[in-house]
Design a protein around this motif. Structure first.
Motif, PDB file in Angstrom:
ATOM      1  N   GLN A 180       3.788   5.815  -5.403  1.00 45.95           N
ATOM      2  CA  GLN A 180       3.960   5.834  -6.851  1.00 45.95           C
ATOM      3  C   GLN A 180       2.736   6.330  -7.614  1.00 45.95           C
ATOM      4  OE1 GLN A 180       6.921   5.340  -7.952  1.00 45.95           O
ATOM      5  NE2 GLN A 180       7.732   4.625  -6.010  1.00 45.95           N
ATOM      6  N   LEU A 181       1.592   6.442  -6.943  1.00 47.06           N
ATOM      7  CA  LEU A 181       0.393   6.966  -7.596  1.00 47.06           C
ATOM      8  C   LEU A 181      -0.101   8.249  -6.940  1.00 47.06           C
ATOM      9  CD1 LEU A 181      -1.724   3.767  -8.411  1.00 47.06           C
ATOM     10  CD2 LEU A 181      -0.276   5.108  -9.926  1.00 47.06           C
ATOM     11  N   VAL A 182      -0.380   8.181  -5.635  1.00 47.04           N
ATOM     12  CA  VAL A 182      -0.905   9.359  -4.941  1.00 47.04           C
ATOM     13  C   VAL A 182       0.170  10.442  -4.843  1.00 47.04           C
ATOM     14  CG1 VAL A 182      -1.964  10.212  -2.814  1.00 47.04           C
ATOM     15  CG2 VAL A 182      -2.486   7.901  -3.624  1.00 47.04           C
ATOM     16  N   GLY A 183       1.373  10.053  -4.391  1.00 45.75           N
ATOM     17  CA  GLY A 183       2.450  11.018  -4.211  1.00 45.75           C
ATOM     18  C   GLY A 183       2.820  11.785  -5.477  1.00 45.75           C
ATOM     19  N   PRO A 184       3.088  11.085  -6.604  1.00 46.86           N
ATOM     20  CA  PRO A 184       3.444  11.813  -7.830  1.00 46.86           C
ATOM     21  C   PRO A 184       2.366  12.797  -8.284  1.00 46.86           C
ATOM     22  CG  PRO A 184       4.067   9.523  -8.038  1.00 46.86           C
ATOM     23  CD  PRO A 184       3.303   9.640  -6.749  1.00 46.86           C
TER      24      PRO A 184
ATOM     25  N   MET B 247       0.822  -1.198   0.000  1.00 45.63           N
ATOM     26  CA  MET B 247       0.000   0.000   0.000  1.00 45.63           C
ATOM     27  C   MET B 247       0.864   1.260   0.000  1.00 45.63           C
ATOM     28  SD  MET B 247      -2.876  -1.301  -0.329  1.00 45.63           S
ATOM     29  CE  MET B 247      -3.759   0.250  -0.349  1.00 45.63           C
ATOM     30  N   MET B 248       2.040   1.201   0.633  1.00 46.04           N
ATOM     31  CA  MET B 248       2.967   2.333   0.584  1.00 46.04           C
ATOM     32  C   MET B 248       3.437   2.585  -0.848  1.00 46.04           C
ATOM     33  SD  MET B 248       5.286   1.652   3.980  1.00 46.04           S
ATOM     34  CE  MET B 248       6.584   2.773   3.448  1.00 46.04           C
ATOM     35  N   THR B 249       3.625   1.503  -1.606  1.00 49.06           N
ATOM     36  CA  THR B 249       4.041   1.654  -2.994  1.00 49.06           C
ATOM     37  C   THR B 249       2.962   2.369  -3.797  1.00 49.06           C
ATOM     38  OG1 THR B 249       5.360  -0.367  -2.871  1.00 49.06           O
ATOM     39  CG2 THR B 249       4.779   0.421  -5.061  1.00 49.06           C
TER      40      THR B 249
ATOM     41  N   ALA C 133       1.214   5.096  10.426  1.00 48.19           N
ATOM     42  CA  ALA C 133       2.333   6.026  10.270  1.00 48.19           C
ATOM     43  C   ALA C 133       2.913   5.970   8.864  1.00 48.19           C
ATOM     44  CB  ALA C 133       3.422   5.710  11.302  1.00 48.19           C
ATOM     45  N   SER C 134       3.066   4.770   8.333  1.00 52.71           N
ATOM     46  CA  SER C 134       3.665   4.612   7.006  1.00 52.71           C
ATOM     47  C   SER C 134       2.797   5.249   5.932  1.00 52.71           C
ATOM     48  CB  SER C 134       3.875   3.126   6.701  1.00 52.71           C
ATOM     49  OG  SER C 134       4.728   2.530   7.659  1.00 52.71           O
ATOM     50  N   LEU C 135       1.507   4.956   5.960  1.00 48.02           N
ATOM     51  CA  LEU C 135       0.624   5.452   4.912  1.00 48.02           C
ATOM     52  C   LEU C 135       0.323   6.931   5.061  1.00 48.02           C
ATOM     53  CD1 LEU C 135      -1.885   2.495   4.478  1.00 48.02           C
ATOM     54  CD2 LEU C 135       0.121   3.060   3.132  1.00 48.02           C
ATOM     55  N   PHE C 136       0.391   7.453   6.270  1.00 48.14           N
ATOM     56  CA  PHE C 136       0.098   8.857   6.474  1.00 48.14           C
ATOM     57  C   PHE C 136       1.189   9.748   5.893  1.00 48.14           C
ATOM     58  CE2 PHE C 136      -0.694  12.754   8.899  1.00 48.14           C
ATOM     59  CZ  PHE C 136      -2.075  12.814   8.843  1.00 48.14           C
ATOM     60  N   LYS C 137       2.432   9.295   5.968  1.00 45.10           N
ATOM     61  CA  LYS C 137       3.537  10.142   5.522  1.00 45.10           C
ATOM     62  C   LYS C 137       3.857  10.014   4.038  1.00 45.10           C
ATOM     63  CE  LYS C 137       8.497  10.960   6.014  1.00 45.10           C
ATOM     64  NZ  LYS C 137       9.760  10.515   6.620  1.00 45.10           N
ATOM     65  N   ILE C 138       3.742   8.814   3.486  1.00 43.44           N
ATOM     66  CA  ILE C 138       4.264   8.543   2.154  1.00 43.44           C
ATOM     67  C   ILE C 138       3.772   9.508   1.073  1.00 43.44           C
ATOM     68  CG2 ILE C 138       4.152   6.858   0.266  1.00 43.44           C
ATOM     69  CD1 ILE C 138       6.372   6.352   2.245  1.00 43.44           C
TER      70      ILE C 138
END
Length: 375
Positions: A226-230, A220-222, A297-302
Motif C-alpha cells: 500500500q505504500l511501496v507498491g503504489p 509488512m506486506m500491507t 518470498a512475501s516481501l520480495f514480490k509484493i
C-alpha cells in the motif's frame, strides 16, 4: 500487528488471518480487478468502472446480509465467519479502491498521510478490542473500522462523481464481462498471496506460532503493497495512459522494488526469527527456516505484484499464482505440521523467483511492453 500476540490472544489472530484471507479472495469478485487496472484506464472507462464498482458493491451488501440471516439458524461459528468476511470485503475493498484512485491521480502524499492515520487507528481499535472483548470477532471489527475510516479519507476530495456512469443491471453485467480477464488475474494473484494464511487450520501444534509470524509478515506486506507498491506503479500507469513507451519506467520500477524488498525482508526476517524462537519447539531450527522463507518470498514480490497487470498481462500473473496454489494444495493434502510449513516455504520462494523471471522477461520484450494496451 503484534499487540494481540504479546497479550496472549494468538487464537484471535489466527481467526482474523483466516477470515481476512477468505475476504480478500472474495474481494476480487466484487472489485473485478479494479485496484490493479483503474490507474491505467482511459477516462471514459474509468467513469464506467467506478459506477459498476458501486453497483456490485451494493449487490454484495444485500447478498451478505441475506447470508448472515441464513447462517443465524446454525451455530455461532458460521455466523461469526460470515459476518466477519462480509464486513472485511466491504471495508478492505473500499480501502484498496481508494489507494487505486490515489495512484491514478499521482497523489502519493495522500496515500502516505492516510497510511499514517491507518496505523494510529489500528493501534487504537486493536487495543480497544483486546480490552473490551475476547470474542474472535473483536479483532475483525477493529480491522474493519480501521480500513473503513481510512477509505473515507482516501476518497474524500480525490474522486469527483461528476460524469460517473451509474449503470443498470444490463450495463453492469456488460462491464463485468469485459473485465473477466482482469478479474481472473486478480483472483489468481490473491489466491497465491493468501494460500499461506489458509494453512493455519492445518498447522497443528505450530498454529499459534505460525499465526504470530504470519501476522508480522502480513503487516509488512500491507506496508509494501500500500505504500511501496503504489509509488512504483505510478510511473508505469502514467506512461501507459500517456502512450509513452513503458519499458524504461518498468525497468526503473523493478530495480527500485527489488532494492526496497531486499531491505524490508532483511529487517523483518530478523523479527520473525525472534518471534518464532519464543516458542519452545524441538524442531525450532526448521520452523525458523520455514518462517524466514515465507517472510522473504512475501516481501520480495509484493512491491512489484501489480506490474504484470498494469502492463496488460494479468493472465501471466494469475498463471504463476494458480500454479503456486496447486502446489500448495498438494502439500496441504499430503503433509501436516512442520513438514508442511517447510514445503510451503520452499514453494513460496520458488514461485516468487518464477514471477520475477516473467516480469523481467516482459520488460525485455520491447514490442509487447511498448504496446501495453489500456485494459
Amino acid at each position: 500487528m503484534l499487540l494481540p500476540v504479546v497479550v496472549g490472544r494468538a487464537d484471535q489472530v489466527a481467526f482474523l488471518l483466516f477470515t481476512s484471507a477468505v475476504a480478500l479472495i472474495l474481494c476480487q469478485f466484487v472489485l473485478m480487478g479494479f485496484p490493479g487496472t483503474y490507474p491505467s484506464l482511459s477516462d471514459q472507462e474509468a467513469r464506467v468502472a467506478v459506477g459498476a464498482l458501486g453497483f456490485f458493491g451494493m449487490m454484495f451488501l444485500l447478498a451478505s446480509g441475506l447470508a448472515s440471516v441464513v447462517s443465524g439458524s446454525f451455530a455461532a461459528g458460521p455466523t461469526d465467519l460470515v459476518v466477519g468476511v462480509s464486513v472485511l470485503v466491504l471495508t478492505i475493498g473500499s480501502y484498496r479502491s481508494g489507494v487505486a484512485v490515489g495512484v491514478r491521480h499521482g497523489d502519493f502524499s495522500r496515500i502516505i498521510r492516510v497510511r499514517f492515520l491507518y496505523g494510529v487507528l489500528n493501534l487504537a481499535t486493536v487495543a480497544a478490542a483486546l480490552l473490551v472483548s475476547k470474542s474472535h470477532l473483536s479483532l475483525v471489527i477493529a480491522s474493519a473500522l480501521t480500513h473503513g475510516c481510512s477509505a473515507i479519507f482516501l476518497f474524500r476530495g480525490a474522486l469527483s462523481l461528476d460524469g460517473i456512469e451509474v449503470p443498470n443491471f444490463k450495463k453492469a453485467l456488460a462491464f463485468a464481462r469485459r473485465r473477466v480477464g482482469q478479474t481472473v488475474g486478480a483472483l489468481g494473484q490473491e489466491l497465491g498471496v493468501q494460500v499461506v494464511n489458509l494453512t493455519l487450520p492445518f498447522a497443528g501444534h505450530y498454529q499459534e506460532a505460525w499465526a504470530s509470524v504470519l501476522r508480522l509478515t502480513n503487516g509488512m506486506m500491507t506496508i509494501a503493497g500500500q505504500l511501496v507498491g503504489p509509488h512504483l506503479d505510478m510511473s508505469v500507469a502514467s506512461a501507459i495512459r500517456s502512450g509513452e513507451g513503458a519499458k524504461p519506467a518498468v525497468h526503473a520500477a523493478v530495480r527500485r522494488a527489488l532494492y526496497a524488498s531486499a531491505a524490508m525482508s532483511a529487517g523483518v526476517i530478523g523479527s520473525a526469527y525472534a518471534l518464532a524462537s519464543m516458542h519452545d519447539y524441538t524442531a525450532g531450527a526448521v520452523f525458523l527456516f520455514a518462517s524466514g522463507g515465507v517472510v522473504w518470498a512475501s516481501l520480495f514480490k509484493i512491491p512489484v505484484a501489480n506490474q504484470l497487470t498494469l502492463l496488460g498481462r494479468p493472465h501471466r500473473s494469475a498463471a504463476v499464482s494458480v500454479g503456486k496454489v496447486v502446489a500448495s494444495g498438494a502439500a496441504l493434502s499430503s503433509l501436516n505440521g512442520l513438514t508442511m510449513l517447510s514445503v510451503l516455504s520452499a514453494i513460496e520462494v520458488l514461485f516468487v523467483l518464477v514471477f520475477v523471471a516473467m516480469l523481467l522477461g516482459a520488460v525485455r520484450s520491447p514490442c509487447r511492453v511498448d504496446a501495453a494496451a489500456t485494459p
